[in-house]
Design an enzyme around this catalytic site. Structure first.
Site, PDB file in Angstrom:
ATOM      1  N   ASN A   1      33.873  54.435  50.916  1.00 27.55           N
ATOM      2  CA  ASN A   1      33.720  53.990  49.529  1.00 27.55           C
ATOM      3  C   ASN A   1      33.406  55.176  48.616  1.00 27.55           C
ATOM      4  OD1 ASN A   1      33.739  51.885  47.554  1.00 27.55           O
ATOM      5  ND2 ASN A   1      31.492  51.866  47.540  1.00 27.55           N
TER       6      ASN A   1
ATOM      7  N   ASP B   1      40.322  47.691  36.252  1.00 30.05           N
ATOM      8  CA  ASP B   1      39.285  46.894  36.922  1.00 30.05           C
ATOM      9  C   ASP B   1      38.868  45.625  36.178  1.00 30.05           C
ATOM     10  OD1 ASP B   1      37.562  46.601  39.184  1.00 30.05           O
ATOM     11  OD2 ASP B   1      35.866  47.303  38.008  1.00 30.05           O
TER      12      ASP B   1
ATOM     13  N   SER C   1      37.628  44.136  45.157  1.00 27.65           N
ATOM     14  CA  SER C   1      37.343  45.580  45.172  1.00 27.65           C
ATOM     15  C   SER C   1      38.041  46.246  46.353  1.00 27.65           C
ATOM     16  CB  SER C   1      35.840  45.811  45.306  1.00 27.65           C
ATOM     17  OG  SER C   1      35.162  45.232  44.233  1.00 27.65           O
ATOM     18  N   ALA C   2      38.576  47.435  46.098  1.00 32.43           N
ATOM     19  CA  ALA C   2      39.212  48.250  47.135  1.00 32.43           C
ATOM     20  C   ALA C   2      40.437  47.574  47.760  1.00 32.43           C
ATOM     21  CB  ALA C   2      38.201  48.658  48.217  1.00 32.43           C
ATOM     22  N   CYS C   3      41.203  46.838  46.936  1.00 29.98           N
ATOM     23  CA  CYS C   3      42.468  46.238  47.402  1.00 29.98           C
ATOM     24  C   CYS C   3      43.656  46.775  46.607  1.00 29.98           C
ATOM     25  CB  CYS C   3      42.419  44.721  47.301  1.00 29.98           C
ATOM     26  SG  CYS C   3      41.379  43.960  48.555  1.00 29.98           S
TER      27      CYS C   3
ATOM     28  N   HIS D   1      38.072  40.071  36.636  1.00 26.50           N
ATOM     29  CA  HIS D   1      38.140  41.261  37.485  1.00 26.50           C
ATOM     30  C   HIS D   1      39.613  41.642  37.654  1.00 26.50           C
ATOM     31  CE1 HIS D   1      36.900  43.171  41.605  1.00 26.50           C
ATOM     32  NE2 HIS D   1      36.850  44.040  40.640  1.00 26.50           N
TER      33      HIS D   1
ATOM     34  N   LYS E   1      43.797  47.837  43.108  1.00 32.61           N
ATOM     35  CA  LYS E   1      43.986  47.603  41.667  1.00 32.61           C
ATOM     36  C   LYS E   1      44.344  48.896  40.947  1.00 32.61           C
ATOM     37  CE  LYS E   1      40.264  45.346  40.286  1.00 32.61           C
ATOM     38  NZ  LYS E   1      39.611  45.177  41.591  1.00 32.61           N
ATOM     39  N   THR E   2      43.635  49.985  41.290  1.00 31.67           N
ATOM     40  CA  THR E   2      43.899  51.257  40.600  1.00 31.67           C
ATOM     41  C   THR E   2      45.327  51.733  40.908  1.00 31.67           C
ATOM     42  OG1 THR E   2      41.552  51.745  40.805  1.00 31.67           O
ATOM     43  CG2 THR E   2      42.983  53.577  40.184  1.00 31.67           C
ATOM     44  N   ASN E   3      45.767  51.552  42.165  1.00 27.47           N
ATOM     45  CA  ASN E   3      47.126  51.965  42.527  1.00 27.47           C
ATOM     46  C   ASN E   3      48.168  51.175  41.748  1.00 27.47           C
ATOM     47  OD1 ASN E   3      46.032  53.726  44.360  1.00 27.47           O
ATOM     48  ND2 ASN E   3      46.411  52.426  46.142  1.00 27.47           N
TER      49      ASN E   3
ATOM     50  N   ASN F   1      56.171  48.066  44.728  1.00 28.47           N
ATOM     51  CA  ASN F   1      55.641  46.813  44.178  1.00 28.47           C
ATOM     52  C   ASN F   1      56.292  46.489  42.834  1.00 28.47           C
ATOM     53  OD1 ASN F   1      54.000  46.473  46.394  1.00 28.47           O
ATOM     54  ND2 ASN F   1      52.214  47.441  45.451  1.00 28.47           N
TER      55      ASN F   1
ATOM     56  N   LYS G   1      30.121  46.081  36.409  1.00 34.04           N
ATOM     57  CA  LYS G   1      30.099  44.754  37.015  1.00 34.04           C
ATOM     58  C   LYS G   1      29.016  43.871  36.386  1.00 34.04           C
ATOM     59  CE  LYS G   1      33.131  46.240  39.999  1.00 34.04           C
ATOM     60  NZ  LYS G   1      34.532  45.840  39.922  1.00 34.04           N
TER      61      LYS G   1
ATOM     62  N   ARG H   1      34.022  57.796  45.723  1.00 39.58           N
ATOM     63  CA  ARG H   1      34.603  57.412  44.429  1.00 39.58           C
ATOM     64  C   ARG H   1      34.893  58.608  43.533  1.00 39.58           C
ATOM     65  NH1 ARG H   1      35.562  51.693  43.320  1.00 39.58           N
ATOM     66  NH2 ARG H   1      34.765  50.680  45.180  1.00 39.58           N
TER      67      ARG H   1
ATOM     68  N   ARG I   1      43.911  40.917  50.406  1.00 35.93           N
ATOM     69  CA  ARG I   1      44.346  41.648  51.581  1.00 35.93           C
ATOM     70  C   ARG I   1      44.441  40.638  52.719  1.00 35.93           C
ATOM     71  NH1 ARG I   1      43.555  47.213  52.871  1.00 35.93           N
ATOM     72  NH2 ARG I   1      42.717  47.763  50.835  1.00 35.93           N
TER      73      ARG I   1
ATOM     74  N   TYR J   1      23.857  53.808  42.997  1.00 38.36           N
ATOM     75  CA  TYR J   1      25.300  53.891  43.262  1.00 38.36           C
ATOM     76  C   TYR J   1      26.139  52.909  42.444  1.00 38.36           C
ATOM     77  CZ  TYR J   1      29.299  55.453  46.002  1.00 38.36           C
ATOM     78  OH  TYR J   1      30.486  56.035  46.400  1.00 38.36           O
TER      79      TYR J   1
ATOM     80  N   ARG K   1      28.005  48.678  46.481  1.00 36.52           N
ATOM     81  CA  ARG K   1      27.303  47.540  45.883  1.00 36.52           C
ATOM     82  C   ARG K   1      26.546  46.784  46.977  1.00 36.52           C
ATOM     83  NH1 ARG K   1      30.311  43.912  44.841  1.00 36.52           N
ATOM     84  NH2 ARG K   1      32.349  44.847  45.183  1.00 36.52           N
TER      85      ARG K   1
HETATM   86  O1  SAT Z   1      30.670  49.984  42.689  1.00 34.31           O
HETATM   87  S1  SAT Z   1      31.598  49.177  41.876  1.00 34.31           S
HETATM   88  O2  SAT Z   1      31.133  47.801  41.847  1.00 34.31           O
HETATM   89  O3  SAT Z   1      31.644  49.673  40.528  1.00 34.31           O
HETATM   90  C1  SAT Z   1      33.134  49.271  42.543  1.00 34.31           C
HETATM   91  C2  SAT Z   1      33.708  48.014  43.050  1.00 34.31           C
HETATM   92  O4  SAT Z   1      33.151  47.379  43.927  1.00 34.31           O
HETATM   93  O5  SAT Z   1      34.788  47.630  42.566  1.00 34.31           O
HETATM   94 MN    MN Z   2      36.262  46.183  40.851  1.00 37.09          MN
END
Ligand code: SAT
Ligand code: MN
Length: 595
Positions: A377, A287, A262-264, A240, A266-268, A507, A220, A379, A410, A211, A70
């Protein structure tokens, strides 16, 4: 133009965009499997999609090295007054921005096909769902939208002749002259990238990037920036947040929504499998959460998305086995490495490093190579429905009742593993002051501490001071039915730089404590920052963690917290008279408690 659409607004919008962008062709998407297959086949023929021998119906794409995340500096909230966009957003007045972008859009789809993508955020036809139409000249966007949203001709049927939708215009910004050979990842240089939102007219214009969140406009742009502005007007919340269901050994269900930048992780957390016996965790979303007050006065959440757009590096059977099992087939990978056996690879994946691979830039790579094989990053785009622990109720149109809200980020130091807010208003203070070290999800420096309120700094579509007030208002409406609020930090490190907490499946221990707090079964102590677990109330059974580490992990150093005050003050002062009185009150009480 021989495109068969009945909706008047859509018909004239398509005509307008076609006249402006002058594509060679127009194609109306129907969301079918055949359409997906067809698009992929063409992308394979063009050498853009690389089929993966090891994963059925899965493909690798490589972006241009300049177009990998982004672009927050090029993202705009364009409202009539700058005050409406607020201090956390870039702003250009709508007239000026539209003029600049119209000049860029003029003729920008020459030599390309213009795809019209009807999609629903949320289950098609649900009262909470919103309809968007993305017009894009990127086939990569079409196939990703197929996974991330519900693309379907049923959406057009639902629109009828006069239904409303959110127009999302996207171009990679790389017109082709007659005979000009296309590149594999067309995009525009950074100074021509614009990710623009016009919340007063529910409109999105994106130019120059192909991207992720810059180009898949349902995510987003629509589901957070535009939706947050709609949510304020209409009295609901677009956040978010991941959503998960935790079930206790007794069978009691708890629904949790958690906001991290982002990238902290959430998916895990969304797919986490508890390490404590008898507890079960199911994923609802990873997300975004749209939350509305239901007829019983509680807060109900839906995941408006249809897939996961997750960070690949670091994902493995030890960090996130359920994600690994989600990625076995029907996946799009972007900027991962390619192994000699026809599979994807990234740093942190299980097993040995490959002796040789093709890196994300398409170059030979060996373990001796100085750079990573996959971009930080990189994906995966995967259908949510094929996650082994997707909750059977994840598409319930009315959503699921939220018991617990979590904020976090983080933080290498200062912030303990977990604490609870004294009440809703204090929770809003915790969300409003949340800070996190920056990650590769945005183009820019990594590892700098920044305030990222509610993990929404890059995603709030209006003045964030008003957004804080909206949170207080929601709390008032919810009253005693409001979810309880907690703050977590999985990332605290010891003096010698090692993570103090194992994280991932452990966790669950922290989530269990939260559930027991709600049920009045776990004790907590009052500290200046909030309520921390009573000694022994956090279930550490079977966990190999020293008493010293645990103490350090939970420690609250008043001097370190006092040192946060000037930064919070600076952060709050940017909101001027839009800073809610209630937040000022929370801040002075916080300072008072630290004295
Ligand atoms: O590229 S995205 O905005 O969809 C991913 C993210 O930053 O969480
Ligand atoms: Mn996100």
């Amino acid at each position: 133009m021989n495109i068969d659409v009945k909706n008047e607004k859509l018909k004239s919008w398509i005509r307008e965009v076609a006249e402006l962008c002058t594509p060679d062709d127009i194609y109306l998407c129907n969301g079918s499997k055949d359409e997906y297959r067809d698009m992929i086949d063409r992308l394979i023929k063009a050498g853009i999609a690389i089929p993966l021998e090891k994963r059925p119906n899965s493909y690798l794409f490589r972006s241009d090295p300049s177009d990998v995340a982004r672009v927050e500096d090029n993202t705009y909230i364009s409202t009539s007054s700058q005050a409406e966009a607020g201090p956390t957003n870039n702003w250009i007045a709508p007239d000026g921005l539209k003029k600049t972008m119209l000049d860029l859009y003029r003729g920008c789809m020459k030599g390309r096909t213009m795809y019209v993508i009807p999609f629903s955020m949320g289950p098609i036809g649900s009262p909470i769902s919103k309809i968007g139409i993305e017009i894009s000249d990127s086939p990569y966007v079409v196939v990703n939208m197929h996974i991330m949203t519900r693309v379907s001709s049923r959406v057009l049927e639902l629109l009828g002749t006069d239904g409303d939708f959110i127009p999302c215009l996207h171009s990679v910004g790389a017109p082709l002259a007659p005979g000009q050979k296309d590149t594999k990842w067309p995009c525009a240089p950074i100074e021509k990238k614009y990710i623009s939102h016009f919340p007063e007219e529910n409109l999105i214009w994106s130019y120059g990037s192909g991207y992720g969140g810059n180009a898949l406009l349902g995510k987003k742009c629509l589901a957070l920036r535009i939706a947050s502005a709609m949510a304020r007007r209409e009295g609901w919340m677009a956040e978010h947040m991941l959503i998960l269901r935790l079930t206790s050994p007794e069978g009691k269900q708890y629904h949790i929504a958690a906001a991290f930048p982002s990238a902290c992780g959430k998916t895990n957390l969304a797919m986490m499998q508890p390490s404590i016996a008898g507890w079960k965790c199911e994923c609802i979303g990873d997300d975004i959460a749209w939350m509305k007050i239901g007829p019983d006065g509680r807060l109900y959440a839906i995941n408006p998305e249809n897939g996961f757009f997750g960070v690949a590096p670091g994902t493995s059977y030890s960090t996130n086995p359920m994600a690994m099992d989600t990625l076995k087939e029907n996946v799009i990978f972007t900027n991962c490495a390619l192994t000699d056996s026809g599979d994807v690879w990234w740093e942190g994946m299980d097993g040995d490093e490959p002796a040789h691979a093709i890196d994300w830039k398409g170059k030979d790579w060996t373990p001796e190579s100085p750079a990573d094989a996959a971009h930080a990053n990189a994906r995966f785009t995967a259908p949510a429905a094929q996650c082994p622990v997707i909750c059977k109720d994840w598409e319930k149109p009315e959503g699921l009742p939220i018991d617990i809200l979590i904020f976090g980020g983080r933080r290498t130091g200062v912030v303990p593993l977990v604490y609870e807010a004294f009440d809703w208003d204090h929770g809003v203070f915790l969300g409003a002051t949340a800070a996190s070290e920056t990650t590769a999800a945005n183009i820019g420096a990594v590892g700098n501490l920044r305030r990222d309120p509610f993990a929404m700094k890059p995603f709030c579509g209006y003045n964030m001071g008003d957004y804080f007030q909206h949170w207080f208002n929601m709390g008032e409406k919810l009253g005693s039915k409001a979810p309880r609020i907690f703050y977590v930090n999985w990332f605290r490190k010891s003096q010698d730089g090692k993570f103090l907490w194992p994280g991932f499946s452990d966790n669950s221990r922290v989530l269990k404590w939260m559930c027991e707090r709600i049920d009045g079964r776990a004790g907590a102590q009052k500290t200046p920052i909030g309520l921390i677990p009573d000694e022994g109330s956090l279930d550490l059974g079977g966990l190999n963690i020293s008493h010293e580490n645990m103490k350090e992990l939970m420690s609250i150093n008043p001097e370190e917290w006092k040192a946060e005050i000037p930064d919070i003050e600076k952060h709050f002062s940017t909101f001027g008279n839009r800073l809610p009185e209630k937040l000022k009150k929370q801040f002075s009480e916080f300072i008072e408690r630290l004295r």
